[in-house]
Design a protein around this motif. Structure first.
Motif, PDB file in Angstrom:
ATOM      1  N   VAL A 267       0.862  -1.189   0.000  1.00 57.56           N
ATOM      2  CA  VAL A 267       0.000   0.000   0.000  1.00 57.56           C
ATOM      3  C   VAL A 267       0.892   1.230   0.000  1.00 57.56           C
ATOM      4  N   VAL A 268       0.802   2.037  -1.049  1.00 60.69           N
ATOM      5  CA  VAL A 268       1.588   3.270  -1.132  1.00 60.69           C
ATOM      6  C   VAL A 268       0.642   4.456  -0.975  1.00 60.69           C
ATOM      7  N   LEU A 269       0.998   5.364  -0.097  1.00 63.39           N
ATOM      8  CA  LEU A 269       0.196   6.560   0.131  1.00 63.39           C
ATOM      9  C   LEU A 269       0.771   7.699  -0.696  1.00 63.39           C
ATOM     10  N   ASN A 270      -0.118   8.485  -1.269  1.00 63.43           N
ATOM     11  CA  ASN A 270       0.299   9.553  -2.176  1.00 63.43           C
ATOM     12  C   ASN A 270      -0.401  10.846  -1.803  1.00 63.43           C
ATOM     13  N   GLN A 271       0.248  11.954  -2.106  1.00 60.15           N
ATOM     14  CA  GLN A 271      -0.301  13.272  -1.827  1.00 60.15           C
ATOM     15  C   GLN A 271      -1.094  13.781  -3.030  1.00 60.15           C
ATOM     16  N   ALA A 272      -1.863  14.815  -2.800  1.00 58.00           N
ATOM     17  CA  ALA A 272      -2.656  15.420  -3.873  1.00 58.00           C
ATOM     18  C   ALA A 272      -1.997  16.711  -4.350  1.00 58.00           C
ATOM     19  N   THR A 273      -2.251  17.049  -5.598  1.00 53.35           N
ATOM     20  CA  THR A 273      -1.750  18.285  -6.173  1.00 53.35           C
ATOM     21  C   THR A 273      -2.797  18.810  -7.145  1.00 53.35           C
ATOM     22  N   THR A 274      -2.535  19.951  -7.755  1.00 50.65           N
ATOM     23  CA  THR A 274      -3.466  20.502  -8.735  1.00 50.65           C
ATOM     24  C   THR A 274      -2.885  20.385 -10.133  1.00 50.65           C
ATOM     25  N   LYS A 275      -3.750  20.173 -11.102  1.00 51.89           N
ATOM     26  CA  LYS A 275      -3.340  20.020 -12.489  1.00 51.89           C
ATOM     27  C   LYS A 275      -4.195  20.938 -13.354  1.00 51.89           C
ATOM     28  N   CYS A 276      -3.525  21.688 -14.216  1.00 56.21           N
ATOM     29  CA  CYS A 276      -4.247  22.606 -15.092  1.00 56.21           C
ATOM     30  C   CYS A 276      -4.658  21.880 -16.371  1.00 56.21           C
ATOM     31  N   THR A 277      -5.956  21.798 -16.616  1.00 56.23           N
ATOM     32  CA  THR A 277      -6.486  21.146 -17.806  1.00 56.23           C
ATOM     33  C   THR A 277      -7.462  22.081 -18.508  1.00 56.23           C
ATOM     34  N   GLU A 278      -7.103  22.471 -19.719  1.00 55.80           N
ATOM     35  CA  GLU A 278      -7.946  23.347 -20.534  1.00 55.80           C
ATOM     36  C   GLU A 278      -8.324  24.618 -19.783  1.00 55.80           C
ATOM     37  N   GLY A 279      -7.331  25.212 -19.115  1.00 60.75           N
ATOM     38  CA  GLY A 279      -7.552  26.487 -18.450  1.00 60.75           C
ATOM     39  C   GLY A 279      -8.140  26.408 -17.060  1.00 60.75           C
ATOM     40  N   SER A 280      -8.484  25.214 -16.581  1.00 64.18           N
ATOM     41  CA  SER A 280      -9.050  25.071 -15.241  1.00 64.18           C
ATOM     42  C   SER A 280      -8.176  24.140 -14.407  1.00 64.18           C
ATOM     43  N   PHE A 281      -8.170  24.380 -13.102  1.00 67.69           N
ATOM     44  CA  PHE A 281      -7.353  23.576 -12.191  1.00 67.69           C
ATOM     45  C   PHE A 281      -8.191  22.465 -11.578  1.00 67.69           C
ATOM     46  N   GLN A 282      -7.628  21.258 -11.608  1.00 67.37           N
ATOM     47  CA  GLN A 282      -8.312  20.102 -11.041  1.00 67.37           C
ATOM     48  C   GLN A 282      -7.405  19.413 -10.035  1.00 67.37           C
ATOM     49  N   LEU A 283      -8.036  18.831  -8.998  1.00 61.17           N
ATOM     50  CA  LEU A 283      -7.273  18.098  -7.989  1.00 61.17           C
ATOM     51  C   LEU A 283      -6.918  16.721  -8.527  1.00 61.17           C
ATOM     52  N   THR A 284      -5.642  16.359  -8.408  1.00 58.56           N
ATOM     53  CA  THR A 284      -5.189  15.050  -8.868  1.00 58.56           C
ATOM     54  C   THR A 284      -4.096  14.549  -7.924  1.00 58.56           C
ATOM     55  N   LEU A 285      -3.713  13.306  -8.056  1.00 54.60           N
ATOM     56  CA  LEU A 285      -2.653  12.781  -7.212  1.00 54.60           C
ATOM     57  C   LEU A 285      -1.290  13.164  -7.770  1.00 54.60           C
ATOM     58  N   ALA A 286      -0.313  13.253  -6.900  1.00 53.24           N
ATOM     59  CA  ALA A 286       1.015  13.750  -7.264  1.00 53.24           C
ATOM     60  C   ALA A 286       1.809  12.724  -8.066  1.00 53.24           C
ATOM     61  N   LEU A 287       2.905  13.176  -8.624  1.00 49.74           N
ATOM     62  CA  LEU A 287       3.926  12.420  -9.360  1.00 49.74           C
ATOM     63  C   LEU A 287       3.609  12.219 -10.834  1.00 49.74           C
ATOM     64  N   GLY A 288       2.524  12.786 -11.323  1.00 44.62           N
ATOM     65  CA  GLY A 288       2.303  12.821 -12.763  1.00 44.62           C
ATOM     66  C   GLY A 288       1.647  11.585 -13.351  1.00 44.62           C
ATOM     67  N   ASP A 289       1.422  11.662 -14.676  1.00 47.70           N
ATOM     68  CA  ASP A 289       0.704  10.602 -15.386  1.00 47.70           C
ATOM     69  C   ASP A 289       1.476   9.292 -15.411  1.00 47.70           C
ATOM     70  N   SER A 290       2.815   9.364 -15.502  1.00 46.29           N
ATOM     71  CA  SER A 290       3.595   8.132 -15.576  1.00 46.29           C
ATOM     72  C   SER A 290       3.438   7.306 -14.303  1.00 46.29           C
ATOM     73  N   TRP A 291       3.374   7.975 -13.156  1.00 48.57           N
ATOM     74  CA  TRP A 291       3.227   7.248 -11.902  1.00 48.57           C
ATOM     75  C   TRP A 291       1.825   6.644 -11.757  1.00 48.57           C
ATOM     76  N   SER A 292       0.840   7.198 -12.412  1.00 53.56           N
ATOM     77  CA  SER A 292      -0.535   6.707 -12.269  1.00 53.56           C
ATOM     78  C   SER A 292      -0.680   5.259 -12.715  1.00 53.56           C
ATOM     79  N   HIS A 293       0.294   4.752 -13.475  1.00 49.37           N
ATOM     80  CA  HIS A 293       0.249   3.357 -13.932  1.00 49.37           C
ATOM     81  C   HIS A 293       1.082   2.435 -13.036  1.00 49.37           C
ATOM     82  N   ALA A 294       1.638   2.981 -11.958  1.00 44.79           N
ATOM     83  CA  ALA A 294       2.559   2.213 -11.131  1.00 44.79           C
ATOM     84  C   ALA A 294       1.858   1.254 -10.176  1.00 44.79           C
ATOM     85  N   SER A 295       0.577   1.460  -9.922  1.00 45.19           N
ATOM     86  CA  SER A 295      -0.145   0.621  -8.970  1.00 45.19           C
ATOM     87  C   SER A 295      -1.199  -0.223  -9.688  1.00 45.19           C
ATOM     88  N   THR A 296      -1.586  -1.319  -9.026  1.00 47.22           N
ATOM     89  CA  THR A 296      -2.667  -2.151  -9.567  1.00 47.22           C
ATOM     90  C   THR A 296      -4.008  -1.468  -9.352  1.00 47.22           C
TER      91      THR A 296
END
Length: 345
Positions: A267-296
């Motif tokens: 179990v890996v715990l991750n922090q949240a960050t904000t991501k700008c998408t099409e001019g608006s900010f959305q809450l997402t998990l940290a470490l970027g898109d590449s890390w999003s594939h690191a867990s099952t």
């Protein structure tokens, strides 16, 4: 063979790990000038390191180099092998959307904003993995890798007491001699079965994850590894994003192999960050898109009004779903109006 076992100096090994070269495969395609630059050493020294790495990884035989594939199993075996090994969260609603709880043999990422309860989940799981087999649990131990200094032993004691209370209330299957068995349950025993490692730098974090395979081999009763958090040292002082991506990728691969090899839950715990998408900010998990594939599996914790909720964001076997939960003095429990936004220790 890992870099830590190479016949080079401790200083050289430390520089390799700090630069992201943690395995022989990571050294197989790098050139001496690039290695010298990454390690800030002379090119001649880099040549010698690569030579030793090449010799260590070479497989010689009369017929030449060969690659052996081992460990194959049928899909039927995979379907039935330990398919019911789960660690309860103590929230029936969350267990329901997770198919019974946190799965062994998989890496589960739990992320969210500060104060939502990520560490609470980590500690709760480290307690719950110890529920005796006679009461429907796994009866095993936990490793807690603490990068932020957020592990609270007093809180773990509270959760251990709450766990024993749940057992005494008859929430689980009972052994024949229930009274005698309950007398063996003591909160301090739960704490004794959590192996806590305080990590103070990203190089220590990498070294710790590299060492986990050997450590778990020597402690076969471990069934859970919690990393709280995977993020902390990789969100600061990292100008070389390519290096960061490589380090995170290698860590993710090692954690997946660890879960599979020892049939345990990571179990890996991750922090949240904000991501700008099409001019608006959305809450997402940290470490970027590449890390999003690191867990099952990926679980996002969030507030819905005054209620905490858990959302299954990604899973190969579970549908996307959400469930409310509460953090009480006893730990993670089903949602209750009496426990919304209560401040814990």
């Amino acid at each position: 063979m890992e870099v830590m076992r190479l016949a080079i100096s401790a200083t050289q090994r430390g520089k390799l790990i700090a630069a992201g070269y943690t395995s022989l495969s990571s050294l197989s395609s790098v050139s001496p000038p690039l290695l010298a630059q990454d390690l800030n050493i002379a090119e001649a020294e880099a040549v010698e390191i690569l030579k030793i790495a090449s010799q260590s990884g070479r497989v010689d035989n009369a017929g030449g180099n060969q690659v052996f594939l081992i460990g194959a199993q049928s899909a039927w075996q995979m379907l039935h092998e330990d398919s019911n090994i789960k660690i309860t969260t103590f929230s029936a609603d969350i267990d329901n959307i997770l198919g019974g709880g946190i799965s062994c043999k998989e890496v589960t990422e739990i992320g969210g904003i500060p104060g939502i309860g990520k560490t609470q989940f980590g500690i709760q799981l480290a307690i719950n993995v110890q529920i005796p087999v006679d009461f429907g649990g796994l009866g095993r131990k936990a490793v807690y890798v603490d990068t932020e200094g957020s592990f609270m032993v007093e809180r773990a004691l509270q959760m251990a007491e709450g766990c024993i209370e749940n057992i005494e209330n008859g929430d689980y299957a009972r052994p024949r001699n229930t009274r005698a068995f309950k007398e063996k349950l003591h909160p301090e025993d739960f704490l004794a079965n959590i192996f806590h490692f305080r990590i103070c730098s990203y190089t220590e974090q990498i070294a710790m994850i590299n060492h986990l395979d050997k450590w778990v081999t020597e402690h076969k009763d471990v069934k859970l590894v919690v990393i709280d958090s995977i993020t902390f040292y990789f969100r600061q002082d990292f100008e070389d994003m390519a290096l960061r991506t490589r380090l995170l990728g290698e860590m993710a691969l090692k954690l997946m192999k660890l879960a599979q090899k020892f049939n345990l839950a990571v179990v890996v715990l991750n922090q949240a960050t904000t991501k700008c998408t099409e001019g608006s900010f959305q809450l997402t998990l940290a470490l970027g898109d590449s890390w999003s594939h690191a867990s099952t599996n990926r679980i996002i914790l969030y507030w819905k009004g005054d209620e905490r909720c858990a959302y299954v964001d990604k899973s190969p076997s579970l549908p996307s779903a959400s469930a409310p939960y509460s953090i009480t003095s006893k730990g993670i429990r089903d949602s209750s109006k009496n426990y919304k936004r209560t401040k814990m220790m």
